[in-house]
Design an enzyme around this catalytic site. Structure first.
Site, PDB file in Angstrom:
ATOM      1  N   CYS A  27       0.839  -1.202   0.000  1.00  0.00           N
ATOM      2  CA  CYS A  27       0.000   0.000   0.000  1.00  0.00           C
ATOM      3  C   CYS A  27       0.879   1.260   0.000  1.00  0.00           C
ATOM      4  CB  CYS A  27      -0.950  -0.058   1.199  1.00  0.00           C
ATOM      5  SG  CYS A  27      -2.350   1.045   1.022  1.00  0.00           S
ATOM      6  N   HIS A  29      -3.502  -5.687   1.009  1.00  0.00           N
ATOM      7  CA  HIS A  29      -2.835  -5.910   2.296  1.00  0.00           C
ATOM      8  C   HIS A  29      -2.822  -7.391   2.661  1.00  0.00           C
ATOM      9  CE1 HIS A  29      -2.513  -1.743   3.852  1.00  0.00           C
ATOM     10  NE2 HIS A  29      -3.560  -1.512   3.079  1.00  0.00           N
ATOM     11  N   GLU A  57      -1.256  -8.756   4.969  1.00  0.00           N
ATOM     12  CA  GLU A  57      -1.211  -8.907   6.437  1.00  0.00           C
ATOM     13  C   GLU A  57      -2.598  -8.821   7.053  1.00  0.00           C
ATOM     14  OE1 GLU A  57      -0.683  -6.161   4.880  1.00  0.00           O
ATOM     15  OE2 GLU A  57      -1.080  -4.389   6.121  1.00  0.00           O
TER      16      GLU A  57
END
Ligand SMILES: Nc1ncnc2c1ncn2[C@@H]1O[C@H](COP(=O)(O)OP(=O)(O)O)[C@@H](O)[C@H]1O
Ligand SMILES: [Mg+2]
Lengths: 80, 230, 773, 80
Positions: free
Chosen positions: B86, B202, B204
């Site tokens: 990002c 993302h 994560e």
């Protein structure tokens, strides 16, 4: 001394903001519009005594920080 | 194996990335403050999401001048593995570690949703663990619209550098797959060597039982594997 | 008391004598002014008058609402589950704190920014979010989630769209940049909010018990620090501005809005948490919200039972030649006041230097009880701190039942025709496409609702659920926002009860045990007895419901003078309840997950139509009586739902609220990546009116989806608990919603069509010409 | 004809963008900087024949659409 740096999207790069403004103006009955581009303006107030080479220094920060050469053009001028 | 997660003023996915590596995957990981000048001893450097320096000029433009970025360039130059997520992707582009640039989403709005991604690269290291299935990974950004000129795009394609593309959504839902108008549906790219990677989604945020999916796990594991092979 | 007058102010402009006009301009009543003169033993200076005007404004002093707020229960009686004890009560500090067990606590509060948002929606909403975040981290808590409650006029109106777009963008900008997920909220559109939107923002933070901070100035000689952004002439008089009616003339007040800088606040947050983690360093800390420096200095001194003295020359300033009046009343954002242990100045300065922020020593804690302000060494204000904070005026306003209530409450359903096959076919899509019911995805997709990687239930279900990492296992908090102005307009007492009951019902559906509540009372001008009546009754409703459920109020906010050219807005108490879910497995959402699941209705068939969204959307009338509510029955249903959830028998749970039964069933079928269908067998209901059954909003109703193998057990469990239960039918893979009524009302809808209407309604209205959506 | 509209933050309004750029420039050893302001620039390309009252029309769109008069000032000029 006041320097005005103008940063605009490169000709061939998509300009979603420009497109949005153009549509908005058109929908508000603003005829004869051919194109709209939205860019940034950065006004720098600097001490009068720029010292030798100040113009190159301005150029450098325009290139390195104030614009992204992949997508933007810049120009700058001394304000009157 | 040691993972470093950079921390700029305004980073806000630093803790999430750290958590994914350190807690979920159990790999030693630490935060790296932006004023640190060396990345020695790290096997993988993550440039996390957030709003570095408020993203006030252009996303990633100011972060690029942080002291740690000099070290990052040297690290990447020596073949070190770098992953920008990002805002991290934006920073890597601004720093010239990846080609192209990310501009405002074409809808001019911030978008947070779970998108479908397909692995676009034929790179073996990625093909084996990820395969063909669309991956469901969250995005959250206002400027994820990837742009590059014709020659640059051709080069990315020729060198198999387009890692991820946005894919269509299920027919039941009226929503376009590409959340930001990105050129050629590009969601993530890498350098020629495949050692510097940037992606808007993302991974994560897709690693735990209650996340929208756990499809981020194979992505992070592949990174670790690549970092280990260095 | 010193009665000698102060020396002349360094800025001659401020050395004017106080006239009745000035007193009025500062929003103070003549009696209030007399009380000031009497207590001080002299006339106040203009700077001091400004200080009184903000401290004694509605916003800071709650002068017209305090007696009502006193009626709220503030403590949880039953803490036998090992959590729920109120550690910091409402009104004691910047936000309430509740024990969630294991040495951890949560801290949350809601706050309004209605008037600033009406003037400048983006900055008004953004700074509202910024302000409530500071309220939370000033307590030592790390903010982990945000929600917001929004009310706007008719979505077709161009001004409403501008306000709506701006408010959502402002919230999105601030929260996203801070990296705090905005996980929920509610949005209602109703003409009554035209020109006066409601923007209420909530923040929740988590802390270990030993991290709790207080906003008190103690320890004579301890230095007082100013940290964060520099002071400019922002929003001068904003706090008093928020307490006046929004009239035409406030258009001219426009430059008075503040602008926020979320990047600055992110740094301030991290620096403050880092500083507060240093043992024993911080003595007291208080954010600078409305009335910035004024409020923070006298409140910390007041709480600490001490004096405080500051020198304005030391205050970081963004603009030149600011005088004492301007500095004391400035509403510049992203600033905090910190009192630290004497001798440990270097420690705080180092932390702030690391984050490139100002940390300026501006004064110290003094003996006595005075708040003394100096500029260039000259005393410009010298006031008893507690007089400002604790001895402000308090009024019991006159209440009078509004005349319209007699008429609306006399309304009878026979004034409208019951459903026909044709009107039924239209009514469901009509309701699903009403902006108040339609999906709010257009809103929440602009919010980063997943940052933190801890959002378990995303926006779009009855309650949002977030995971809290404690280091020793996860905990899960659930949160919901509610508050239907329509009900409060039609019956303020029931409206208050229902707001709270619906919120609790939403938590029950998610599997959560309620902990505590925060409320934002949005009403019109309290000097109008009819307005005050609605406020009094609504507060009584909230309070009664809190008492019945043993859910304490731990904080809140009051926003009055919400009026437009037609008069007061609908009385709108917005409330939010936070609950706890002990096990991840108990977290439940509202969408069904497989064909064959059975739908059960708990609480009995709905049979009221008064006050419903159906009447408003389909028949264009806001009338009738708000539905009845029986708190004991309501509680039994919630407990039952939690029980069967914990027993692992529930696949989905959703409450009946706006739009009633069919809307609720429809929403359950809109799964994340798939549309389901359902066949509803309603012949046995044989209702007096079909509209009341299908679209009525009778309270205490919850829909469950269960595997067919569990159906019998759940029915038996409900019956044993004395809860009426109906088997409604089953979920189908084919995306068609069919109604079997045993008569002429049988009808089927394609779920995809219903979903498109529901999911695209707001996005279509808000689409920008020529842009992809 | 090309019209250039410049929108800048009002004098007393906080300008976080300007502050961020100033900070970045200072840390890059760009001395003598007194202040930096960041604004927007909108370039409109319109058909030559503006018609009567076109100047007022530009003023109106600057006020209503291109700037936020609560916190921003605007100016416009015909590009050379
Ligand atoms: N302003 C908002 N911000 C974020 N999420 C919102 C907002 N408004 C509504 N939502 C989400 O949309 C969903 C539906 O809202 P609502 O219809 O008010 O729910 P309910 O009727 O169950 O109270 C909820 O998950 C809610 O959190
Ligand atoms: Mg609900």
């Amino acid at each position: 001394m006041k320097i005005i740096v103008t940063v605009t999207p490169k000709k061939n790069v998509l300009d979603p903001q420009g497109a949005a403004v153009q549509h908005a103006l058109e929908s508000q009955d603003f005829p004869g519009l051919k194109a709209v581009h939205v860019g940034k303006i950065i006004e720098l107030e600097i001490d009068e005594q720029g010292g030798a080479g100040w113009e190159e220094r301005i150029d450098r920060i325009c290139r390195d920080l104030l614009s992204n050469p992949v997508i933007e053009d810049y120009r700058w001028e001394k304000a009157s | 194996m040691k993972v470093g997660v950079l921390q700029f003023p305004g980073s806000n996915c630093d803790q999430d990335s750290l958590h994914a590596f350190a807690t979920v995957l159990g790999v030693p990981a630490r935060l790296v403050w932006h004023k640190e000048e060396s990345l020695e001893g790290l096997d993988l450097v993550v440039v996390p999401g957030g709003f570095s320096y408020g993203d006030y000029l252009r996303c990633g433009a100011i972060a690029r001048f942080s002291p740690v970025m000099k070290a990052l360039k040297a690290y990447a130059g020596a073949g070190g593995m770098v992953m920008g997520i990002c805002n991290g992707f934006q920073i890597l582009c601004e720093a010239g570690l990846l080609p192209g640039a990310l501009i405002r989403n074409d809808c001019l709005e911030f978008r947070c949703e779970t998108v479908n991604l397909t692995l676009a690269a034929r790179r073996e290291a990625w093909q084996a663990p990820l395969g063909a299935n669309p991956l469901r990974i969250p995005v959250a950004h206002g400027e994820g619209n990837y742009r590059i000129d014709h020659a640059g795009l051709a080069e990315l394609e020729a060198n198999d550098q387009i890692l991820f593309r946005y894919a269509d959504r299920p027919a039941a839902i009226e929503r376009r797959g590409n959340p930001n108008g990105s050129l050629s549906d590009i969601a993530g790219i890498c350098n020629r060597e495949g050692t510097v990677i940037g992606m808007m989604p993302h991974p994560e945020r897709a690693v735990e039982s209650f996340h929208p999916s756990r499809d981020g796990l194979p992505i992070l594991q592949t990174l670790l594997k690549l970092a280990g092979h260095r | 008391m010193s009665s000698s007058s102060l020396p002349p102010n360094p800025d001659p402009v401020l050395n004017v004598s106080i006239t009745p006009e000035l007193i009025e301009k500062h929003g103070l009543q003549p009696e209030e002014y007399d009380h000031i003169v009497q207590t001080l033993g002299r006339e106040p200076t203009l700077t001091e008058l400004g200080i009184f005007s903000v401290m004694w404004s509605e916003h800071c002093s709650y002068k017209n609402s305090k007696p009502l707020l006193k009626t709220f229960p503030v403590e949880k009686k039953d803490t036998s589950r090992g959590y729920g004890r109120v550690m910091v009560k409402a009104g004691e500090e910047n936000a309430g704190v509740i024990d969630i067990g294991g040495g951890w606590a949560i801290c949350f509060k809601i706050e309004s920014h209605n008037h600033p948002s009406a003037v400048e929606p983006f900055e008004g909403a953004a700074t509202g979010v910024g302000g409530i975040i500071r309220d939370i981290f000033t307590m030592g808590a790390r903010p982990v989630l945000l929600t917001n409650s929004l009310r706007f006029g008719d979505l077709e109106d161009a001004t409403v769209k501008r306000l709506f777009r701006g408010v959502v963008a402002g919230i999105s900008h601030y929260g996203n940049c801070m990296g705090i997920p905005t996980v929920g909220g509610d949005v209602v559109f109703d003409e009554s909010y035209e020109g006066n939107p409601l923007v209420n923002a909530l923040c929740l933070g988590i802390l270990r018990h030993d991290q709790l901070q207080k906003g008190a100035a103690t320890g004579v000689g301890n230095p007082v620090y100013y940290v964060g952004a520099a002071t400019g002439r922002d929003g001068l008089g904003g706090a008093s501005f928020a307490s006046r009616e929004l009239t035409e003339e406030s258009q001219a007040d426009r430059p008075a809005v503040q602008k926020g800088d979320p990047f600055m606040e992110k740094l301030l947050l991290e620096a403050c948490l880092e500083m507060m983690a240093i043992p024993g360093l911080v003595v007291g800390i208080q954010d600078m919200g409305a009335a910035g420096l004024t409020c923070s200095t006298c409140e910390t001194a007041g709480r600490g039972n001490a004096g405080i003295e500051i020198e304005l020359d030391e205050v970081p300033q963004r603009e030149t030649n600011m005088n004492s009046y301007e500095i004391m009343l400035s509403e510049s954002q992203e600033r905090m006041l910190v009192i630290v242990q004497k001798g440990r100045e270097k420690e705080i300065e180092d932390v702030f230097a690391k984050w490139d922020l100002h940390a300026a020593k501006v004064g110290e804690v003094k003996e006595g009880d005075r708040m003394v302000v100096k500029q260039h060494g000259v005393t410009v204000a010298d006031l008893p701190a507690r007089f400002l904070t604790d001895e402000g005026p308090v009024y019991e306003r006159e209440a009078k039942e509004p005349a319209y209530l007699a008429k609306t409450q006399a309304w009878k359903p026979d004034e409208i025709a019951d459903l026909t096959k044709e009107s039924l076919a239209e009514a469901l899509p009509g309701l699903l496409g009403d902006p108040s019911i339609a999906s709010k995805e257009w809103v929440y997709r602009q919010y980063d609702h997943m940052v933190g990687a801890s959002t378990v239930v995303l926006p779009g279900s009855d309650a949002a659920v977030c995971r809290i990492r404690t280091g020793e296992g996860d905990k899960f908090v659930a949160i919901a926002n509610d508050g239907i102005g329509r009900y409060c307009y039609l019956d303020p007492h029931r409206g208050g009860l229902i707001a709270m009951a619906e919120c609790l019902r939403n938590l029950a559906c998610s599997g959560a045990e309620p902990l505590a509540m925060t409320d934002n009372l949005n009403f019109g001008n309290p000097y109008k007895p009819e307005v005050f009546y609605t406020m009094k009754e609504a507060v009584k409703g909230l309070s009664d419901c809190c008492a019945a459920f043993d859910v304490p109020v731990v904080g809140g906010n009051v926003s009055l003078y919400n009026e437009n050219h037609r008069g007061a807005i609908d009385p709108t108490p917005v409330i939010s309840v936070v609950g706890l879910i002990e096990k991840e497995a108990d977290i439940t959402t509202q969408t069904v997950s497989a064909a064959g699941q059975k739908l059960l209705l708990l609480g009995g068939w709905p049979d009221e139509i008064g006050g419903s969204q159906y009447l408003q959307t389909v028949h264009s009338v806001k009338t009738g009586r708000a539905p009845e509510i029986d708190l004991a029955k309501e509680k039994t249903v919630h407990d039952l739902v939690r029980q069967v959830i914990r027993e692992g028998r529930v696949k989905a749970a959703h409450d009946l609220s706006d739009g009633g039964l069919l809307v609720a069933v429809g929403e359950m079928l809109f799964a994340e990546e798939q549309n389901f269908g359902a066949t509803l067998e309603l012949a046995s209901a044989s209702p007096a009116r079909w509209d009341a059954l299908l679209f009525g909003e009778s309270q205490g109703r919850i829909l469950l989806a269960v595997d067919s193998a569990e159906e019998e057990t759940v029915i038996a469990t409900a019956q044993a608990a004395g809860v009426a239960v109906q088997s409604l039918g089953k979920v189908t893979a084919e995306p068609i919603l069919s109604l079997r009524t045993g008569g002429s009302l049988d009808h089927s809808w394609e779920v995809k069509n219903l979903r498109d209407i529901w999911s695209q309604r707001i996005g279509k209205a808000m689409a920008l010409p020529g842009l992809p959506s």
